[in-house]
Design a protein around this motif. Structure first.
Motif, PDB file in Angstrom:
ATOM      1  N   UNK A 283       0.858  -1.196   0.000  1.00 47.98           N
ATOM      2  CA  UNK A 283       0.000   0.000   0.000  1.00 47.98           C
ATOM      3  C   UNK A 283       0.891   1.242   0.000  1.00 47.98           C
ATOM      4  N   UNK A 284       0.600   2.144  -0.923  1.00 46.39           N
ATOM      5  CA  UNK A 284       1.359   3.398  -0.998  1.00 46.39           C
ATOM      6  C   UNK A 284       2.861   3.147  -1.156  1.00 46.39           C
TER       7      UNK A 284
ATOM      8  N   UNK B 299       8.091  -2.610 -14.295  1.00 50.40           N
ATOM      9  CA  UNK B 299       6.934  -3.412 -14.694  1.00 50.40           C
ATOM     10  C   UNK B 299       6.084  -3.781 -13.487  1.00 50.40           C
ATOM     11  N   UNK B 300       6.725  -4.234 -12.401  1.00 50.05           N
ATOM     12  CA  UNK B 300       5.972  -4.659 -11.220  1.00 50.05           C
ATOM     13  C   UNK B 300       5.273  -3.457 -10.577  1.00 50.05           C
ATOM     14  N   UNK B 301       5.954  -2.357 -10.438  1.00 51.31           N
ATOM     15  CA  UNK B 301       5.364  -1.184  -9.780  1.00 51.31           C
ATOM     16  C   UNK B 301       4.211  -0.614 -10.613  1.00 51.31           C
ATOM     17  N   UNK B 302       4.364  -0.618 -11.935  1.00 51.92           N
ATOM     18  CA  UNK B 302       3.299  -0.121 -12.808  1.00 51.92           C
ATOM     19  C   UNK B 302       2.044  -0.981 -12.663  1.00 51.92           C
ATOM     20  N   UNK B 303       2.220  -2.286 -12.612  1.00 47.62           N
ATOM     21  CA  UNK B 303       1.061  -3.168 -12.432  1.00 47.62           C
ATOM     22  C   UNK B 303       0.416  -2.946 -11.062  1.00 47.62           C
ATOM     23  N   UNK B 304       1.238  -2.687 -10.048  1.00 45.08           N
ATOM     24  CA  UNK B 304       0.706  -2.442  -8.715  1.00 45.08           C
ATOM     25  C   UNK B 304      -0.188  -1.200  -8.717  1.00 45.08           C
ATOM     26  N   UNK B 305       0.279  -0.124  -9.349  1.00 44.09           N
ATOM     27  CA  UNK B 305      -0.502   1.110  -9.387  1.00 44.09           C
ATOM     28  C   UNK B 305      -1.796   0.925 -10.177  1.00 44.09           C
TER      29      UNK B 305
ATOM     30  N   UNK C  64      -7.277   1.583  -0.564  1.00 39.38           N
ATOM     31  CA  UNK C  64      -6.955   0.509  -1.514  1.00 39.38           C
ATOM     32  C   UNK C  64      -5.525  -0.020  -1.294  1.00 39.38           C
ATOM     33  N   UNK C  65      -5.398  -1.303  -1.418  1.00 38.04           N
ATOM     34  CA  UNK C  65      -4.093  -1.970  -1.282  1.00 38.04           C
ATOM     35  C   UNK C  65      -4.140  -3.257  -2.101  1.00 38.04           C
ATOM     36  N   UNK C  66      -3.020  -3.945  -2.186  1.00 37.83           N
ATOM     37  CA  UNK C  66      -2.992  -5.250  -2.876  1.00 37.83           C
ATOM     38  C   UNK C  66      -2.550  -6.311  -1.878  1.00 37.83           C
ATOM     39  N   UNK C  67      -3.327  -7.410  -1.890  1.00 42.54           N
ATOM     40  CA  UNK C  67      -2.953  -8.589  -1.102  1.00 42.54           C
ATOM     41  C   UNK C  67      -2.191  -9.518  -2.041  1.00 42.54           C
ATOM     42  N   UNK C  68      -0.984  -9.883  -1.657  1.00 41.82           N
ATOM     43  CA  UNK C  68      -0.080 -10.584  -2.571  1.00 41.82           C
ATOM     44  C   UNK C  68       0.346 -11.934  -1.980  1.00 41.82           C
ATOM     45  N   UNK C  69       0.325 -12.925  -2.844  1.00 40.43           N
ATOM     46  CA  UNK C  69       0.821 -14.252  -2.496  1.00 40.43           C
ATOM     47  C   UNK C  69       2.004 -14.553  -3.433  1.00 40.43           C
TER      48      UNK C  69
END
Length: 715
Positions: free
Chosen positions: A133-134, A171-177, A216-221
């Protein structure tokens, strides 16, 4: 505060509230007011229901009873009915509160168990689970710590971009946003991270959008897939290599000069390459689908080949004859292997063959030439054999077979020399380089000597072997050695005769001069009448004649040694010593000499009488040339050196200077000219030793005694 302390506090508070309720009830009843104050009763009733659930009914019942009793004591039966209604309400409220408390407690227990299960799953999951998150990680499980090597504090205090490989970071940060804004993206994708040790790891991320703490946040596995990615990379490389190999094999099959043919289990041709077309004349279209037995000169050969391959799985260097399109025979050399499907079931054979017609014709001519050569080799009296570069015996003629046995097919150094490795003197390498070598070899096993001529034998196929011709020269070598021995002996005797002639002529002339001189003196004295001198001169003449007689006897004895002797026999050397000591017993006794002998003398093969004569001579010399300052001490013994048994007679006498060690063995040589001997003793001793095949020498220094050493043949 402990659980027991909390329990005690709750009980104390309830008792205090009950006491207050009781006091207020009495107080207001005494005032005549019975309605409003009872609302205070609900406080302990509700607290008891919340804390102790159904057990809290006891408090409601107790307060209800207290209320009735106080009413009766203060107001009697007046207006008692409303009090019963109030007490009933106490109990109902207590019951409702207890039921609600139980339901709330069960709900909390379920939530607590759910939370514990969730925490257990998260903390023990094999995957790294975290919330992003953030640009930061706000939650990480233990597997995240283990996978990255960073502590939980480090993971949650550093922007998560720092943990991502630079090439994958954007790439990873762009997908996260994009995922935070609700944009639809693939949930699962791989990328690389860098752990705390600086190692790159491949991971696979499964991310979903969630609301975490109202935002908003992402839950990641995240799971590690480094090994899988490596395997996939290896698989891609293997697939590429397999494709290249298949292309390479296809090119080989198409361009191979050898015939490559595939035949199924029914014997039907399924593949036919250009190499087969070249020497058979048939195209693939003409052959594929037809029985392969049609092409063999003997059709049953096809069945035999199939049986061999089925039995052993393969066939190597099998020769057969096929018929080409013009029905002309073609000699082929074939190798075959069994083809199987993925379940291991045989589905056919692949056969690689080569046209060897020219080679077969050449071999036939070579065989004919070899047969002729073998006939020649069999008729010559010398042994002949042929050896390959790897030492295999390819041919032996009958002469050699009769001598060594049939060793064809064996290894030469094992067959002829019983060795496990090539002989040190082997000429194989030289011959294979084109050299012709001639040398002699003595076989200890056969006790024969051979003259060998070894030369390169080049065949029509340009291979080279070694041709060796054996000639048994054992008898010739024996004759040559005997001749050389006789020549050496003749030369030695000639030299000795020359020395002997000189010595005899010199030493025999001395007494003759003395006889002649004393005879002349006696004649002159007789003429002058000086008879008193004649007797002395005649005595001197007699002494000279006696000396001359001894010289002649010693010379005669020396000449007889080697010609007149007893046959040699096996005699314990101790017996010889005993007999020599018996013959010199008086001499030893009169001189006071002390004799010591060894106890374990070996047995010798000699003329006993002659060896006794040697010992008598040496013992006598030791006594004669003793040191006058000390008693004679003589030791008779032996020692073994370098395989030789050396006998010796050692004394403590005056010794002999090393410059005279060789001269003392010359005829008539005397170390002490004042003695009565002739000087022939040691010459006779040396002759006897040499006749017995031994040698003799001195070990002595002036004034340090003398040791006479000699060797004899030990039985």
């Amino acid at each position: 505060m402990s659980h027991d302390q909390k329990k005690d506090c709750k009980l104390f508070l309830i008792l205090v509230l009950i006491g207050i309720c009781c006091f207020i009830s009495i107080y207001f009843h005494l005032l005549g007011i019975c309605i409003i104050y009872t609302h205070l009763f609900y406080v302990p009733i509700i607290l008891a229901g919340i804390w102790w659930r159904r057990k809290g009914l006891v408090v409601a019942i107790f307060l209800a009873v207290i209320l009735i009793i106080i009413h009766l004591l203060t107001m009697g039966m007046e207006d008692i009915v409303p009090e019963f209604s109030r007490t009933l309400i106490f109990i109902v409220i207590a019951l409702v509160t207890a039921i609600l408390s139980e339901r709330i407690a069960k709900t909390e227990e379920v939530l607590r168990e759910s939370e514990e299960r969730y925490r257990y799953v998260v903390e023990n999951a094999n995957e790294a689970i975290f919330v992003a998150q953030d640009g930061m990680l706000t939650f990480v499980n233990p597997q995240s710590v283990e996978m990255t090597g960073y502590s939980e504090e480090e993971l949650t205090s550093i922007p998560f971009k720092e943990f991502i490989h630079p090439e994958d970071r954007d790439m990873v940060f762009e997908r996260h946003l994009k995922r935070l804004t609700g944009e639809e993206l693939p949930h699962v994708y791989p990328f690389r991270i860098i752990d705390k040790g600086g190692d790159t790891k491949w991971v696979e991320l499964d991310a979903v959008r969630v609301i975490w703490n109202g935002k908003p946040a992402t839950l990641n596995f995240m799971s590690g897939i480094t090994e899988r990615m490596q395997m996939e990379e290896m698989l891609r490389a293997s697939e590429k290599q397999l494709k290249e190999t298949n292309d390479y094999l296809d090119n080989i099959i198409k361009s191979s000069a050898d015939a490559i043919v595939v035949v199924d289990m029914e014997g039907i041709v399924r593949a036919w390459n250009r190499g087969a077309e070249d020497y058979m004349g048939y195209t693939a279209d003409e052959v594929i689908g037809t029985p392969n037995k049609n092409f063999f000169a003997d059709p049953e050969e096809a069945d035999r080949i199939m049986k061999i391959v089925l039995r052993g799985g393969m066939l190597k260097n099998h020769r057969a004859t096929v018929l080409n399109k013009d029905k002309k025979p073609v000699h082929i050399n074939m190798s075959a292997a069994l083809l199987r499907d993925k379940d291991g079931v045989p589905i056919g054979t692949v056969r690689v063959s080569r046209d060897i017609t020219k080679e077969a014709e050449l071999e036939a001519r070579i065989k004919d030439e070899r047969d002729k050569s073998n006939l020649i080799f069999e008729t010559i009296p010398d042994g002949v054999y042929i050896v390959s570069p790897d030492y295999e015996v390819q041919f032996m003629n009958q002469v050699l077979i009769d001598t060594f046995g049939d060793c064809i097919g064996g290894i030469c150094y094992k067959a002829f020399h019983n060795r496990e490795e090539p002989c040190p003197r082997c000429k194989n390498a030289e011959v294979m380089q084109g050299k012709t070598v001639r040398w002699e070899w003595h076989s200890h096993r056969m006790n024969r000597t051979y003259d060998l001529i070894e030369m390169p034998l080049r065949f029509s196929d340009d291979t080279i072997s070694k041709l060796t011709i054996f000639r048994d020269i054992t008898e010739r070598k024996r004759v040559e050695m005997e001749r050389e021995r006789l020549l050496r002996e003749l030369e030695a005797k000639s030299a000795e005769m020359e020395r002997f002639t000189y010595t005899v002529s010199h030493d025999l002339r001395s007494p003759l001069y003395a006889i002649q001189g004393f005879t002349n003196l006696a004649r002159e004295d007789l003429e002058q009448g000086k008879l008193e001198n004649v007797a002395s001169e005649l005595e001197r003449t007699e002494n000279a004649a006696t000396k001359m007689d001894r010289l002649l006897n010693d010379t005669l004895q020396l000449s007889r040694i080697g010609r007149v002797a007893n046959p040699p026999e096996d005699v314990p050397f101790g017996e010889i010593v005993e007999e020599a000591l018996e013959q010199t017993a008086e001499h030893i006794k009169s001189s006071g000499a002390k004799i010591s002998t060894a106890n374990d003398f070996p047995t010798v093969h000699v003329d006993k009488m002659r060896i006794v004569e040697i010992l008598v001579n040496l013992i006598t010399n030791s006594i004669k040339y003793r040191d006058e300052q000390q008693n004679p001490q003589i030791e008779i013994g032996y020692r073994v050196e370098g395989g030789d048994t050396i006998f010796f007679v050692k004394d403590n006498g005056m010794g002999i200077d090393p410059s005279q060690h060789e001269k003392v063995f010359e005829l008539f040589y005397q170390v002490d000219r004042s003695g009565n001997g002739t000087g022939a003793g040691l010459a006779i001793v040396k002759r006897i030793i040499e006749v017995h095949g031994g040698r003799i020498w001195l070990e002595s220094e002036k004034g340090k005694g003398c040791t006479v050493c000699f060797t004899l043949i030990v039985a």
